[in-house]
Design a protein around this motif. Sequence first.
Motif, PDB file in Angstrom:
ATOM      1  N   GLY A 229      39.050  88.562  22.080  1.00  0.00           N
ATOM      2  CA  GLY A 229      39.692  89.876  22.211  1.00  0.00           C
ATOM      3  C   GLY A 229      40.520  90.204  20.975  1.00  0.00           C
ATOM      4  O   GLY A 229      40.490  91.333  20.465  1.00  0.00           O
ATOM      5  N   MET A 230      41.245  89.207  20.472  1.00  0.00           N
ATOM      6  CA  MET A 230      42.076  89.422  19.277  1.00  0.00           C
ATOM      7  C   MET A 230      41.202  89.686  18.046  1.00  0.00           C
ATOM      8  O   MET A 230      41.512  90.541  17.218  1.00  0.00           O
ATOM      9  N   VAL A 231      40.103  88.949  17.942  1.00  0.00           N
ATOM     10  CA  VAL A 231      39.213  89.129  16.788  1.00  0.00           C
ATOM     11  C   VAL A 231      38.617  90.546  16.803  1.00  0.00           C
ATOM     12  O   VAL A 231      38.587  91.232  15.767  1.00  0.00           O
ATOM     13  N   ALA A 232      38.183  90.989  17.980  1.00  0.00           N
ATOM     14  CA  ALA A 232      37.612  92.342  18.087  1.00  0.00           C
ATOM     15  C   ALA A 232      38.681  93.392  17.760  1.00  0.00           C
ATOM     16  O   ALA A 232      38.403  94.398  17.079  1.00  0.00           O
ATOM     17  N   TYR A 233      39.880  93.158  18.230  1.00  0.00           N
ATOM     18  CA  TYR A 233      41.001  94.076  17.944  1.00  0.00           C
ATOM     19  C   TYR A 233      41.237  94.177  16.442  1.00  0.00           C
ATOM     20  O   TYR A 233      41.342  95.276  15.882  1.00  0.00           O
ATOM     21  N   LEU A 234      41.293  93.019  15.765  1.00  0.00           N
ATOM     22  CA  LEU A 234      41.528  93.018  14.311  1.00  0.00           C
ATOM     23  C   LEU A 234      40.386  93.715  13.567  1.00  0.00           C
ATOM     24  O   LEU A 234      40.607  94.349  12.533  1.00  0.00           O
ATOM     25  N   ALA A 235      39.175  93.579  14.100  1.00  0.00           N
ATOM     26  CA  ALA A 235      38.011  94.187  13.434  1.00  0.00           C
ATOM     27  C   ALA A 235      37.955  95.695  13.644  1.00  0.00           C
ATOM     28  O   ALA A 235      37.275  96.408  12.911  1.00  0.00           O
ATOM     29  N   SER A 236      38.691  96.186  14.632  1.00  0.00           N
ATOM     30  CA  SER A 236      38.619  97.601  14.993  1.00  0.00           C
ATOM     31  C   SER A 236      39.673  98.419  14.239  1.00  0.00           C
ATOM     32  O   SER A 236      40.474  97.873  13.482  1.00  0.00           O
ATOM     33  N   LEU A 237      39.703  99.690  14.512  1.00  0.00           N
ATOM     34  CA  LEU A 237      40.704 100.583  13.909  1.00  0.00           C
ATOM     35  C   LEU A 237      42.133 100.138  14.214  1.00  0.00           C
ATOM     36  O   LEU A 237      43.043 100.356  13.427  1.00  0.00           O
ATOM     37  N   TRP A 238      42.303  99.467  15.389  1.00  0.00           N
ATOM     38  CA  TRP A 238      43.642  98.994  15.777  1.00  0.00           C
ATOM     39  C   TRP A 238      44.173  97.972  14.795  1.00  0.00           C
ATOM     40  O   TRP A 238      45.384  97.752  14.720  1.00  0.00           O
ATOM     41  N   GLY A 239      43.256  97.325  14.058  1.00  0.00           N
ATOM     42  CA  GLY A 239      43.680  96.288  13.115  1.00  0.00           C
ATOM     43  C   GLY A 239      43.977  96.811  11.719  1.00  0.00           C
ATOM     44  O   GLY A 239      44.343  96.040  10.831  1.00  0.00           O
ATOM     45  N   ASP A 240      43.857  98.120  11.528  1.00  0.00           N
ATOM     46  CA  ASP A 240      44.002  98.706  10.187  1.00  0.00           C
ATOM     47  C   ASP A 240      45.285  98.307   9.459  1.00  0.00           C
ATOM     48  O   ASP A 240      45.298  98.168   8.245  1.00  0.00           O
ATOM     49  N   TYR A 241      46.371  98.173  10.223  1.00  0.00           N
ATOM     50  CA  TYR A 241      47.681  97.983   9.589  1.00  0.00           C
ATOM     51  C   TYR A 241      48.139  96.522   9.643  1.00  0.00           C
ATOM     52  O   TYR A 241      49.277  96.212   9.334  1.00  0.00           O
ATOM     53  N   ILE A 242      47.216  95.638  10.060  1.00  0.00           N
ATOM     54  CA  ILE A 242      47.556  94.205  10.133  1.00  0.00           C
ATOM     55  C   ILE A 242      46.847  93.514   8.968  1.00  0.00           C
ATOM     56  O   ILE A 242      45.616  93.436   8.943  1.00  0.00           O
ATOM     57  N   CYS A 243      47.601  93.049   7.986  1.00  0.00           N
ATOM     58  CA  CYS A 243      47.002  92.493   6.764  1.00  0.00           C
ATOM     59  C   CYS A 243      47.644  91.154   6.424  1.00  0.00           C
ATOM     60  O   CYS A 243      48.866  91.038   6.406  1.00  0.00           O
ATOM     61  N   GLY A 244      46.819  90.169   6.150  1.00  0.00           N
ATOM     62  CA  GLY A 244      47.330  88.888   5.658  1.00  0.00           C
ATOM     63  C   GLY A 244      48.157  88.130   6.674  1.00  0.00           C
ATOM     64  O   GLY A 244      49.046  87.370   6.304  1.00  0.00           O
ATOM     65  N   GLN A 245      47.832  88.299   7.970  1.00  0.00           N
ATOM     66  CA  GLN A 245      48.659  87.675   9.008  1.00  0.00           C
ATOM     67  C   GLN A 245      48.005  86.442   9.620  1.00  0.00           C
ATOM     68  O   GLN A 245      46.782  86.342   9.708  1.00  0.00           O
ATOM     69  N   GLU A 246      48.867  85.541  10.066  1.00  0.00           N
ATOM     70  CA  GLU A 246      48.426  84.367  10.820  1.00  0.00           C
ATOM     71  C   GLU A 246      48.801  84.613  12.272  1.00  0.00           C
ATOM     72  O   GLU A 246      49.996  84.727  12.590  1.00  0.00           O
ATOM     73  N   ILE A 247      47.820  84.698  13.137  1.00  0.00           N
ATOM     74  CA  ILE A 247      48.100  85.024  14.537  1.00  0.00           C
ATOM     75  C   ILE A 247      47.790  83.799  15.403  1.00  0.00           C
ATOM     76  O   ILE A 247      46.646  83.349  15.480  1.00  0.00           O
ATOM     77  N   LEU A 248      48.830  83.262  16.010  1.00  0.00           N
ATOM     78  CA  LEU A 248      48.705  82.038  16.803  1.00  0.00           C
ATOM     79  C   LEU A 248      48.489  82.400  18.270  1.00  0.00           C
ATOM     80  O   LEU A 248      49.308  83.098  18.874  1.00  0.00           O
ATOM     81  N   LEU A 249      47.367  81.946  18.832  1.00  0.00           N
ATOM     82  CA  LEU A 249      47.071  82.209  20.246  1.00  0.00           C
ATOM     83  C   LEU A 249      47.058  80.858  20.966  1.00  0.00           C
ATOM     84  O   LEU A 249      46.072  80.127  20.908  1.00  0.00           O
ATOM     85  N   ASP A 250      48.169  80.529  21.612  1.00  0.00           N
ATOM     86  CA  ASP A 250      48.322  79.156  22.120  1.00  0.00           C
ATOM     87  C   ASP A 250      48.939  79.075  23.517  1.00  0.00           C
ATOM     88  O   ASP A 250      49.324  77.977  23.940  1.00  0.00           O
ATOM     89  N   GLY A 251      49.070  80.185  24.212  1.00  0.00           N
ATOM     90  CA  GLY A 251      49.674  80.150  25.555  1.00  0.00           C
ATOM     91  C   GLY A 251      51.092  79.608  25.547  1.00  0.00           C
ATOM     92  O   GLY A 251      51.606  79.172  26.568  1.00  0.00           O
ATOM     93  N   GLY A 252      51.725  79.616  24.377  1.00  0.00           N
ATOM     94  CA  GLY A 252      53.114  79.140  24.257  1.00  0.00           C
ATOM     95  C   GLY A 252      53.227  77.649  23.966  1.00  0.00           C
ATOM     96  O   GLY A 252      54.322  77.105  23.857  1.00  0.00           O
ATOM     97  N   ARG A 253      52.106  76.955  23.824  1.00  0.00           N
ATOM     98  CA  ARG A 253      52.135  75.482  23.723  1.00  0.00           C
ATOM     99  C   ARG A 253      52.888  74.967  22.496  1.00  0.00           C
ATOM    100  O   ARG A 253      53.653  74.004  22.582  1.00  0.00           O
ATOM    101  N   THR A 254      52.685  75.613  21.356  1.00  0.00           N
ATOM    102  CA  THR A 254      53.280  75.116  20.112  1.00  0.00           C
ATOM    103  C   THR A 254      54.817  75.153  20.200  1.00  0.00           C
ATOM    104  O   THR A 254      55.498  74.198  19.842  1.00  0.00           O
ATOM    105  N   MET A 255      55.335  76.261  20.728  1.00  0.00           N
ATOM    106  CA  MET A 255      56.782  76.414  20.843  1.00  0.00           C
ATOM    107  C   MET A 255      57.338  75.419  21.863  1.00  0.00           C
ATOM    108  O   MET A 255      58.344  74.769  21.653  1.00  0.00           O
ATOM    109  N   PHE A 256      56.608  75.263  22.954  1.00  0.00           N
ATOM    110  CA  PHE A 256      57.017  74.392  24.055  1.00  0.00           C
ATOM    111  C   PHE A 256      57.071  72.934  23.611  1.00  0.00           C
ATOM    112  O   PHE A 256      57.905  72.160  24.045  1.00  0.00           O
ATOM    113  N   ASN A 257      56.131  72.551  22.710  1.00  0.00           N
ATOM    114  CA  ASN A 257      56.036  71.163  22.249  1.00  0.00           C
ATOM    115  C   ASN A 257      57.131  70.768  21.276  1.00  0.00           C
ATOM    116  O   ASN A 257      57.285  69.605  20.969  1.00  0.00           O
ATOM    117  N   LYS A 258      57.852  71.783  20.765  1.00  0.00           N
ATOM    118  CA  LYS A 258      58.835  71.456  19.719  1.00  0.00           C
ATOM    119  C   LYS A 258      60.015  70.690  20.272  1.00  0.00           C
ATOM    120  O   LYS A 258      60.385  70.862  21.401  1.00  0.00           O
TER     121      LYS A 258
END
Length: 258
Positions: A229-258
């Motif tokens: 879903g995120m990849v399709a969003y970035l590929a679409s017009l909705w992604g026009d203004y998102i450039c050079g970003q790292e988008i973490l999709l992890d269900g909160g796991r990375t933050m929780f593990n800290k």
Amino acid sequence: MLSIDLRGRVALILGGSRGIGAGITRAMCQAGAYTVFTHTGNPKNRGRIDMLVEGIGRDGGSVEENTLDALDPEGTKKLVDNIIGKLKKIDILVCNVGRNLARTVEETTVEDWKKFVDINLSSVYYGVKAVIPHMVERKYGRIILIGSSAVFDGGGGAIDYAAAKAGMTGIMKYLCRVYIKKGINTNIVHPCVIDTDLVRGRYSTEEMWQKLSSQIPVGRVGTPEDIAGMVAYLASLWGDYICGQEILLDGGRTMFNK
Ligand SMILES: NC(=O)c1ccc[n+]([C@@H]2O[C@H](COP(=O)([O-])OP(=O)(O)OC[C@H]3O[C@@H](n4cnc5c(N)ncnc54)[C@H](OP(=O)(O)O)[C@@H]3O)[C@@H](O)[C@H]2O)c1
């Protein structure tokens, strides 16, 4: 009604046959893109590829599959040239090819290092190298790389995998800096524990799977659709203004593990 509309777009998904890649292939087709995906041609996966292609066809989507060794730069260029010859353009490139085998540094050989860096990082360069001249000529392109949460927390279980995925972030930032003004927009999506062969191989018993699920704040392991879903969003017009970003999709796991 808001929707993701990729009608009229041509998408190339490198490594789009199963797992996250298959989810991305399906999402691109659902959004209306003409989608070409690649795989290694491993006969073991034939049934799944046939099901993927038939399912998309039944839903009215347009999809093509190609066998491609992602470690073959000439083959990658030839495929890109063939698509452009036939469809006149490639609007969207998704680099999803990846392989991982958890092991310590002590267990890792120089051959392992070279092999896994090649699969996870060089394959991205070959894909980008093949599409960039064409995207520059058309002054349009969307490049979406599939990285890993290993970049944030050193997870993934292998030094070559963590290094190669961090290298992908470098590629993404370079591409954005140099090509954004030429109409080519690049971002990277970092998945974390998504239910695919790659993760099932690592958490192979029901007990391990339950333990893994319990470590994720949203209460479940991710699905390929969560990433797609995120990849399709970035590929679409909705992604026009998102450039050079790292988008973490992890269900909160990375933050929780800290
Ligand atoms: N699953 C996760 O939790 C997770 C987490 C972080 C990052 N990721 C990343 O997300 C991406 C997809 O992961 P996944 O879990 O969906 O993996 P997967 O189920 O193992 O699928 C890997 C895909 O890459 C293709 N591939 C592998 N080696 C290739 C090669 N040499 N040439 C051409 N294609 C090749 C495979 O094609 P075949 O079907 O022909 O083998 C398949 O389409 C990878 O880059 C992975 O590192 C996944």
